[in-house]
Design a protein around this motif. Structure first.
Motif, short mmCIF file in Angstrom:
data_model
loop_
_atom_site.label_atom_id
_atom_site.label_comp_id
_atom_site.label_asym_id
_atom_site.label_seq_id
_atom_site.Cartn_x
_atom_site.Cartn_y
_atom_site.Cartn_z
N GLU A 132 0.83 -1.18 0.06
CA GLU A 132 0.04 -0.08 -0.01
C GLU A 132 0.94 1.17 -0.14
OE1 GLU A 132 -0.52 -2.54 1.92
OE2 GLU A 132 -2.18 -3.24 1.92
N VAL A 133 1.80 1.37 0.68
CA VAL A 133 2.89 2.49 0.95
C VAL A 133 3.53 2.46 -0.61
CG1 VAL A 133 5.13 3.22 1.75
CG2 VAL A 133 3.36 2.27 3.41
N ASN A 134 3.83 1.65 -1.25
CA ASN A 134 4.46 1.69 -2.34
C ASN A 134 3.57 2.05 -3.65
OD1 ASN A 134 7.08 0.86 -1.55
ND2 ASN A 134 6.62 -1.06 -1.93
N ALA A 135 2.25 1.81 -3.17
CA ALA A 135 1.29 2.35 -4.57
C ALA A 135 0.83 3.74 -4.14
CB ALA A 135 0.04 1.40 -4.03
N MET A 136 0.86 4.20 -2.77
CA MET A 136 0.76 5.62 -2.72
C MET A 136 1.81 6.46 -3.21
SD MET A 136 -2.13 6.19 -0.81
CE MET A 136 -2.91 5.74 -2.26
N GLN A 137 3.16 5.75 -3.06
CA GLN A 137 4.04 6.66 -3.43
C GLN A 137 4.35 6.64 -4.97
OE1 GLN A 137 6.87 4.49 -1.01
NE2 GLN A 137 7.08 6.11 0.35
N SER A 138 3.69 5.57 -5.62
CA SER A 138 3.85 5.41 -7.41
C SER A 138 2.86 6.64 -7.74
CB SER A 138 3.27 4.25 -7.46
OG SER A 138 2.25 3.87 -7.36
N GLU A 139 2.08 6.92 -6.79
CA GLU A 139 1.15 8.22 -7.37
C GLU A 139 1.57 9.33 -6.94
OE1 GLU A 139 -2.63 6.92 -5.60
OE2 GLU A 139 -2.44 4.93 -6.43
N GLY A 140 2.65 9.55 -6.43
CA GLY A 140 3.19 10.70 -5.86
C GLY A 140 3.03 11.46 -4.74
N ARG A 141 2.47 10.39 -4.13
CA ARG A 141 2.10 10.83 -2.42
C ARG A 141 3.35 10.43 -1.25
NH1 ARG A 141 -3.40 11.46 -3.60
NH2 ARG A 141 -4.07 9.54 -5.02
N GLU A 142 3.41 11.17 -0.47
CA GLU A 142 4.24 10.78 0.72
C GLU A 142 3.56 9.95 1.81
OE1 GLU A 142 7.24 14.53 1.76
OE2 GLU A 142 5.31 15.07 1.60
N VAL A 143 4.18 9.25 2.46
CA VAL A 143 3.54 8.24 3.56
C VAL A 143 4.11 8.62 5.00
CG1 VAL A 143 2.64 5.97 4.05
CG2 VAL A 143 2.88 6.39 1.74
N ILE A 144 3.51 9.07 5.81
CA ILE A 144 4.10 9.21 7.22
C ILE A 144 3.10 8.28 8.25
CG2 ILE A 144 4.27 11.05 8.99
CD1 ILE A 144 4.77 13.06 6.76
N THR A 145 3.83 7.69 8.99
CA THR A 145 3.04 6.72 9.93
C THR A 145 3.14 7.46 11.02
OG1 THR A 145 2.87 4.48 10.82
CG2 THR A 145 5.19 5.24 10.50
N TRP A 146 2.25 7.30 11.99
CA TRP A 146 2.17 7.90 13.48
C TRP A 146 1.40 6.82 14.33
CZ3 TRP A 146 -2.92 7.75 15.60
CH2 TRP A 146 -3.89 7.60 14.71
N THR A 147 1.53 7.27 15.88
CA THR A 147 2.58 8.08 16.29
C THR A 147 3.33 6.73 16.91
OG1 THR A 147 1.10 9.85 16.90
CG2 THR A 147 2.86 9.53 18.50
N LEU A 148 4.41 6.61 16.28
CA LEU A 148 5.40 5.51 16.75
C LEU A 148 6.47 6.07 17.74
CD1 LEU A 148 6.42 2.59 16.16
CD2 LEU A 148 7.24 3.55 14.03
N ASP A 149 6.18 5.46 19.11
CA ASP A 149 7.16 5.69 19.91
C ASP A 149 8.01 4.71 20.84
OD1 ASP A 149 6.12 8.50 20.11
OD2 ASP A 149 4.78 8.21 21.74
N ASP A 150 7.73 3.23 20.49
CA ASP A 150 8.60 2.40 20.96
C ASP A 150 9.77 2.30 20.28
OD1 ASP A 150 9.50 -1.03 20.74
OD2 ASP A 150 8.34 -0.26 22.65
N PRO A 151 11.00 2.07 20.90
CA PRO A 151 12.23 1.92 20.20
C PRO A 151 12.47 0.76 19.31
CG PRO A 151 12.54 2.83 22.62
CD PRO A 151 11.22 2.45 22.40
N ASN A 152 11.94 -0.12 19.89
CA ASN A 152 12.23 -1.30 19.02
C ASN A 152 11.55 -1.31 17.60
OD1 ASN A 152 14.07 -2.77 20.82
ND2 ASN A 152 12.37 -3.49 22.05
N TRP A 153 10.09 -0.91 17.64
CA TRP A 153 9.42 -0.74 16.85
C TRP A 153 9.88 0.27 15.79
CZ3 TRP A 153 6.24 -4.28 14.74
CH2 TRP A 153 5.69 -5.29 15.53
N ILE A 154 10.37 1.44 16.25
CA ILE A 154 11.02 2.45 15.47
C ILE A 154 12.15 1.89 14.56
CG2 ILE A 154 12.30 4.38 15.56
CD1 ILE A 154 10.70 5.55 18.00
#
Length: 243
Positions: A189-211
């Motif tokens: 899904e991220v790559n599809a959005m980017q192929s359409e010229g969109r940026e993708v920003i995920t939220w709200t990611l605070d856990d160091p391991n997941w980061i």
């Protein structure tokens, strides 16, 4: 940049926190917009006046039930700051920071499009006149906000960040998709959005391991976090050269 509970000595959703966020490596911020009783967009996260965010107050209850003058004069935030208007925040960001992204998270229970959009446009124009390359998208976190946005004439010409499903992102013409991090990497899904010229920003990611996992294995254009130094560290530890 941080939360009140992190005991950083500054309150969230203030210019002091924005300054701290930039010092810690952020190149963008998210601010939460409410609408006062007299129609002034201001910055505050929670739906009510509460001791999580403010010192003892003479007014309590739904924060949008008070005029901006009342909020400004009668409320002191946790570390002594005053509630600030959207215009005050954007003025500070343009003139006192080098930030390049300001996510306007539309958290009002009211339809605030007619008051926020002219401010968004004013500061985009001021930024262009200053030679500043900055994005100031309207955040659309719910279907109600999407419906309000789609009712605006010429909405197609307005910067927006939609948090909902990709088909709704396309409907709003969003420049940015903002999926919740708990949905995972969503690489296709991220790559599809980017192929359409969109940026993708995920939220709200605070856990160091997941980061670390998202920096290492994800294809996101950005991460919204209360701990930008953790993202900064993982980014250089892993050596991501593509961002």
């Amino acid at each position: 940049g941080g939360r009140v509970s992190d005991l950083l000595g500054v309150t969230e959703n203030t210019t002091a926190m924005i300054a701290l966020a930039e010092q810690r490596g952020s190149n963008g911020v998210e601010i939460d917009i409410k609408l006062s009783k007299d129609g002034v967009p201001f910055i505050y996260h929670d739906p009510d006046v509460n001791l999580r965010l403010v010192q003892k107050s003479v007014i309590w209850g739904n924060i949008e039930d008070f005029t901006f003058a009342q909020l400004k004069s009668l409320i002191t935030l946790k570390y002594g700051e005053k509630i600030q208007s959207l215009e005050e925040m954007l003025e500070y960001i343009l003139n006192q920071t080098d930030l390049s992204f300001v996510w306007l998270d539309m958290k009002s229970k009211k339809n605030d499009m007619s008051t926020v959009i002219p401010i968004q446009q004013k500061y985009l124009q001021l930024a262009a006149a200053m030679g500043r390359d900055i994005e100031i998208p309207l955040g659309l976190p719910t279907q109600d906000k999407v419906d309000q946005f789609l009712a605006v004439p010429d909405f197609q010409n307005l910067q927006n960040l939609c948090e909902l499903a990709p088909d709704i992102v396309r409907q709003t013409g969003a420049e940015v998709w903002g999926p919740r991090w708990t949905l995972g990497l969503q690489t296709a899904e991220v790559n599809a959005m980017q192929s359409e010229g969109r940026e993708v920003i995920t939220w709200t990611l605070d856990d160091p391991n997941w980061i670390r996992s998202f920096v290492k294995d994800g294809d996101f254009n950005g991460i919204l976090t209360n701990y930008p130094m953790a993202v900064f560290y993982s980014f250089y530890e892993i050596g991501r050269a593509s961002w």
